[in-house]
Design a protein around this motif. Structure first.
Motif, PDB file in Angstrom:
ATOM      1  N   ASP A   1       0.816  -1.218   0.000  1.00 34.90           N
ATOM      2  CA  ASP A   1       0.000   0.000   0.000  1.00 34.90           C
ATOM      3  C   ASP A   1       0.854   1.275   0.000  1.00 34.90           C
ATOM      4  OD1 ASP A   1      -1.956  -1.862   0.158  1.00 34.90           O
ATOM      5  OD2 ASP A   1      -2.732  -1.265   2.118  1.00 34.90           O
ATOM      6  N   GLN A   2       2.033   1.180  -0.606  1.00 36.52           N
ATOM      7  CA  GLN A   2       2.867   2.364  -0.710  1.00 36.52           C
ATOM      8  C   GLN A   2       2.750   2.949  -2.105  1.00 36.52           C
ATOM      9  OE1 GLN A   2       6.627   0.612   0.539  1.00 36.52           O
ATOM     10  NE2 GLN A   2       6.770   2.155   2.149  1.00 36.52           N
ATOM     11  N   ALA A   3       2.769   4.287  -2.158  1.00 32.67           N
ATOM     12  CA  ALA A   3       2.737   4.963  -3.443  1.00 32.67           C
ATOM     13  C   ALA A   3       4.066   5.659  -3.660  1.00 32.67           C
ATOM     14  CB  ALA A   3       1.606   5.978  -3.459  1.00 32.67           C
ATOM     15  N   PHE A   4       4.644   5.414  -4.820  1.00 33.63           N
ATOM     16  CA  PHE A   4       5.887   6.088  -5.174  1.00 33.63           C
ATOM     17  C   PHE A   4       5.526   7.184  -6.167  1.00 33.63           C
ATOM     18  CE2 PHE A   4       6.693   1.864  -3.758  1.00 33.63           C
ATOM     19  CZ  PHE A   4       7.820   1.983  -2.952  1.00 33.63           C
ATOM     20  N   THR A   5       5.654   8.418  -5.717  1.00 32.12           N
ATOM     21  CA  THR A   5       5.178   9.542  -6.519  1.00 32.12           C
ATOM     22  C   THR A   5       6.273  10.601  -6.643  1.00 32.12           C
ATOM     23  OG1 THR A   5       4.431  10.973  -4.735  1.00 32.12           O
ATOM     24  CG2 THR A   5       2.945   9.190  -5.367  1.00 32.12           C
ATOM     25  N   GLU A   6       5.972  11.625  -7.422  1.00 29.19           N
ATOM     26  CA  GLU A   6       6.928  12.720  -7.541  1.00 29.19           C
ATOM     27  C   GLU A   6       7.007  13.504  -6.237  1.00 29.19           C
ATOM     28  OE1 GLU A   6       5.895  14.774 -11.191  1.00 29.19           O
ATOM     29  OE2 GLU A   6       7.329  13.475 -12.225  1.00 29.19           O
ATOM     30  N   ASN A   7       5.995  13.312  -5.387  1.00 28.36           N
ATOM     31  CA  ASN A   7       6.008  13.962  -4.070  1.00 28.36           C
ATOM     32  C   ASN A   7       6.654  13.076  -3.009  1.00 28.36           C
ATOM     33  OD1 ASN A   7       4.525  16.171  -5.121  1.00 28.36           O
ATOM     34  ND2 ASN A   7       2.651  14.955  -4.938  1.00 28.36           N
ATOM     35  N   GLY A   8       7.270  11.976  -3.434  1.00 27.93           N
ATOM     36  CA  GLY A   8       7.912  11.074  -2.478  1.00 27.93           C
ATOM     37  C   GLY A   8       7.094   9.808  -2.261  1.00 27.93           C
ATOM     38  N   ILE A   9       7.494   9.052  -1.257  1.00 26.78           N
ATOM     39  CA  ILE A   9       6.790   7.807  -0.950  1.00 26.78           C
ATOM     40  C   ILE A   9       5.689   8.093   0.059  1.00 26.78           C
ATOM     41  CG2 ILE A   9       7.021   5.469  -0.027  1.00 26.78           C
ATOM     42  CD1 ILE A   9       9.989   5.589  -0.852  1.00 26.78           C
ATOM     43  N   ILE A  10       4.488   7.649  -0.275  1.00 29.47           N
ATOM     44  CA  ILE A  10       3.342   7.890   0.601  1.00 29.47           C
ATOM     45  C   ILE A  10       2.779   6.555   1.070  1.00 29.47           C
ATOM     46  CG2 ILE A  10       1.002   8.858   0.716  1.00 29.47           C
ATOM     47  CD1 ILE A  10       1.987  10.627  -1.771  1.00 29.47           C
ATOM     48  N   GLN A  11       2.601   6.421   2.363  1.00 29.07           N
ATOM     49  CA  GLN A  11       1.927   5.227   2.878  1.00 29.07           C
ATOM     50  C   GLN A  11       0.429   5.489   2.845  1.00 29.07           C
ATOM     51  OE1 GLN A  11       3.435   2.183   3.962  1.00 29.07           O
ATOM     52  NE2 GLN A  11       1.299   1.602   3.710  1.00 29.07           N
ATOM     53  N   LEU A  12      -0.256   4.723   2.020  1.00 29.05           N
ATOM     54  CA  LEU A  12      -1.686   4.965   1.830  1.00 29.05           C
ATOM     55  C   LEU A  12      -2.498   4.274   2.924  1.00 29.05           C
ATOM     56  CD1 LEU A  12      -1.534   4.267  -1.976  1.00 29.05           C
ATOM     57  CD2 LEU A  12      -1.974   6.512  -0.950  1.00 29.05           C
ATOM     58  N   THR A  13      -3.623   4.890   3.258  1.00 31.58           N
ATOM     59  CA  THR A  13      -4.507   4.285   4.259  1.00 31.58           C
ATOM     60  C   THR A  13      -5.351   3.201   3.576  1.00 31.58           C
ATOM     61  OG1 THR A  13      -6.367   5.737   3.831  1.00 31.58           O
ATOM     62  CG2 THR A  13      -4.728   6.508   5.431  1.00 31.58           C
ATOM     63  N   GLU A  14      -6.002   2.410   4.398  1.00 31.08           N
ATOM     64  CA  GLU A  14      -6.824   1.326   3.884  1.00 31.08           C
ATOM     65  C   GLU A  14      -7.921   1.850   2.944  1.00 31.08           C
ATOM     66  OE1 GLU A  14      -8.000  -1.252   7.124  1.00 31.08           O
ATOM     67  OE2 GLU A  14      -9.381  -2.271   5.759  1.00 31.08           O
ATOM     68  N   LEU A  15      -8.539   2.947   3.349  1.00 33.83           N
ATOM     69  CA  LEU A  15      -9.621   3.502   2.526  1.00 33.83           C
ATOM     70  C   LEU A  15      -9.110   4.112   1.230  1.00 33.83           C
ATOM     71  CD1 LEU A  15     -12.120   5.092   5.061  1.00 33.83           C
ATOM     72  CD2 LEU A  15     -12.636   3.336   3.347  1.00 33.83           C
ATOM     73  N   GLU A  16      -7.951   4.741   1.319  1.00 37.58           N
ATOM     74  CA  GLU A  16      -7.367   5.299   0.086  1.00 37.58           C
ATOM     75  C   GLU A  16      -7.062   4.172  -0.899  1.00 37.58           C
ATOM     76  OE1 GLU A  16      -5.152   9.160   2.161  1.00 37.58           O
ATOM     77  OE2 GLU A  16      -4.036   7.315   1.812  1.00 37.58           O
ATOM     78  N   MET A  17      -6.509   3.082  -0.371  1.00 31.55           N
ATOM     79  CA  MET A  17      -6.202   1.923  -1.216  1.00 31.55           C
ATOM     80  C   MET A  17      -7.471   1.354  -1.836  1.00 31.55           C
ATOM     81  SD  MET A  17      -3.270   1.095  -1.977  1.00 31.55           S
ATOM     82  CE  MET A  17      -3.320  -0.426  -2.886  1.00 31.55           C
ATOM     83  N   LYS A  18      -8.494   1.262  -1.006  1.00 29.32           N
ATOM     84  CA  LYS A  18      -9.758   0.692  -1.467  1.00 29.32           C
ATOM     85  C   LYS A  18     -10.316   1.529  -2.614  1.00 29.32           C
ATOM     86  CE  LYS A  18     -13.568  -1.574   0.878  1.00 29.32           C
ATOM     87  NZ  LYS A  18     -14.347  -1.622   2.133  1.00 29.32           N
ATOM     88  N   MET A  19     -10.224   2.830  -2.434  1.00 36.05           N
ATOM     89  CA  MET A  19     -10.729   3.717  -3.472  1.00 36.05           C
ATOM     90  C   MET A  19      -9.894   3.603  -4.741  1.00 36.05           C
ATOM     91  SD  MET A  19     -11.421   7.732  -3.333  1.00 36.05           S
ATOM     92  CE  MET A  19     -13.140   7.771  -3.081  1.00 36.05           C
ATOM     93  N   LEU A  20      -8.579   3.526  -4.583  1.00 38.20           N
ATOM     94  CA  LEU A  20      -7.710   3.383  -5.750  1.00 38.20           C
ATOM     95  C   LEU A  20      -8.030   2.096  -6.501  1.00 38.20           C
ATOM     96  CD1 LEU A  20      -4.247   4.631  -4.434  1.00 38.20           C
ATOM     97  CD2 LEU A  20      -5.727   5.735  -6.122  1.00 38.20           C
ATOM     98  N   ARG A  21      -8.227   1.010  -5.762  1.00 37.84           N
ATOM     99  CA  ARG A  21      -8.539  -0.261  -6.415  1.00 37.84           C
ATOM    100  C   ARG A  21      -9.844  -0.170  -7.212  1.00 37.84           C
ATOM    101  NH1 ARG A  21      -5.524  -4.745  -4.653  1.00 37.84           N
ATOM    102  NH2 ARG A  21      -4.276  -4.305  -2.809  1.00 37.84           N
ATOM    103  N   VAL A  22     -10.828   0.521  -6.626  1.00 32.87           N
ATOM    104  CA  VAL A  22     -12.107   0.692  -7.329  1.00 32.87           C
ATOM    105  C   VAL A  22     -11.870   1.464  -8.634  1.00 32.87           C
ATOM    106  CG1 VAL A  22     -14.345   1.879  -7.226  1.00 32.87           C
ATOM    107  CG2 VAL A  22     -13.567   0.502  -5.278  1.00 32.87           C
ATOM    108  N   PHE A  23     -11.061   2.500  -8.564  1.00 31.78           N
ATOM    109  CA  PHE A  23     -10.762   3.274  -9.771  1.00 31.78           C
ATOM    110  C   PHE A  23      -9.970   2.447 -10.784  1.00 31.78           C
ATOM    111  CE2 PHE A  23     -11.396   7.440  -7.447  1.00 31.78           C
ATOM    112  CZ  PHE A  23     -12.376   7.912  -8.312  1.00 31.78           C
ATOM    113  N   PHE A  24      -8.943   1.739 -10.305  1.00 29.12           N
ATOM    114  CA  PHE A  24      -8.091   0.970 -11.222  1.00 29.12           C
ATOM    115  C   PHE A  24      -8.898  -0.106 -11.939  1.00 29.12           C
ATOM    116  CE2 PHE A  24      -4.188   1.724  -8.257  1.00 29.12           C
ATOM    117  CZ  PHE A  24      -4.168   3.046  -8.634  1.00 29.12           C
ATOM    118  N   GLU A  25      -9.773  -0.770 -11.179  1.00 24.46           N
ATOM    119  CA  GLU A  25     -10.543  -1.867 -11.765  1.00 24.46           C
ATOM    120  C   GLU A  25     -11.560  -1.369 -12.789  1.00 24.46           C
ATOM    121  OE1 GLU A  25     -12.021  -3.891  -8.310  1.00 24.46           O
ATOM    122  OE2 GLU A  25      -9.989  -4.601  -7.818  1.00 24.46           O
TER     123      GLU A  25
END
Ligand code: CA
Length: 234
Positions: free
Chosen positions: A147-171
């Motif tokens: 659940d880590q994001a590697f971005t231009e703003n650095g490495i971000i540890q995503l929360t469970e809900l953020e991950m859940k939302m990202l998965r919904v978007f990705f799928e």
């Protein structure tokens, strides 16, 4: 008892069956032993096994017939055929009836155990294709395991809900998702629920991942309809 570790041993000679079962159990497998083809077919229709070790010469329905019937039924369970006959023709017959591997008695115990392990490894590999572990969009990479994001703003540890939302978007990449749908899929809420939380989440995702959060490329607003995630914007 886990099915993925349970083997069915079909062997009519008690001392051979005992020896094989003992050594398989030493290796950590669970073994169910039956001594006829009829019992094997019965066991296979009522239980799940990871593998069948099938003696060719059995009283009544023999190993070839068992093999044949299983494949006719569409049962794709891996089969390791054992036989006293070691001629090439026997081997070919066994394999053509749908056995996955073949070992002629007397065999080396170590080789037997390696073949069992090899067959299980192959089927595990077939049944569970390696899951995609990262998701990339733009210069952002999401590690779906940590659940880590590697971005231009650095490495971000995503929360469970953020991950859940990202998965919904990705799928559902490229599709317009209404606020109601997102609320339901991410939070499990009914569409009547306050949508402010959702909008705040979108703001946060844009801050993490967009080059210019005010002009989002990936997490877009579709006026009057909801949001749309684009993996590869032009
Ligand atoms: Ca036999």
């Amino acid at each position: 008892m886990e099915a993925k570790n349970t083997l069915l041993l079909v062997e009519d000679e008690p001392h051979i069956a005992e020896g094989l079962a003992f050594n398989l159990e030493e290796e950590g497998y669970h073994v169910t032993h039956v001594d006829s083809g009829e019992k094997a077919l019965n066991a296979l229709t009522t239980n799940h096994y990871a593998l069948v070790i099938l003696d060719l010469t059995l009283p009544g329905i023999d190993g070839l017939e068992v093999c044949d019937q299983l494949r006719e039924q569409g049962n794709q369970i891996p089969i390791l055929m054992l036989t006293a006959r070691g001629t090439e023709q026997d081997r070919i017959t066994g394999l053509s009836k749908g056995a996955d591997d073949y070992l002629a008695k007397p065999f080396n115990l170590k080789e037997f155990l390696l073949r069992v392990a090899g067959l299980l490894r192959r089927t595990n590999w077939q049944q569970t294709p390696p899951e995609k572990k990262t998701y990339q969009f733009g210069n952002n990479q999401i590690d779906l395991e940590t659940d880590q994001a590697f971005t231009e703003n650095g490495i971000i540890q995503l929360t469970e809900l953020e991950m859940k939302m990202l998965r919904v978007f990705f799928e559902q990449e490229g599709k317009v998702l209404s606020r109601g749908k997102l609320l339901k899929q991410v939070w499990g809420m009914s569409p009547e629920t306050e949508t402010r939380t959702l909008d705040n989440f979108i703001v946060r995702l844009r801050k993490y991942f967009e080059i210019d959060p005010a002009k989002p490329l990936y997490f877009r607003t579709v006026r009057g309809r909801g949001y749309r995630f684009i993996q590869n914007p032009d």
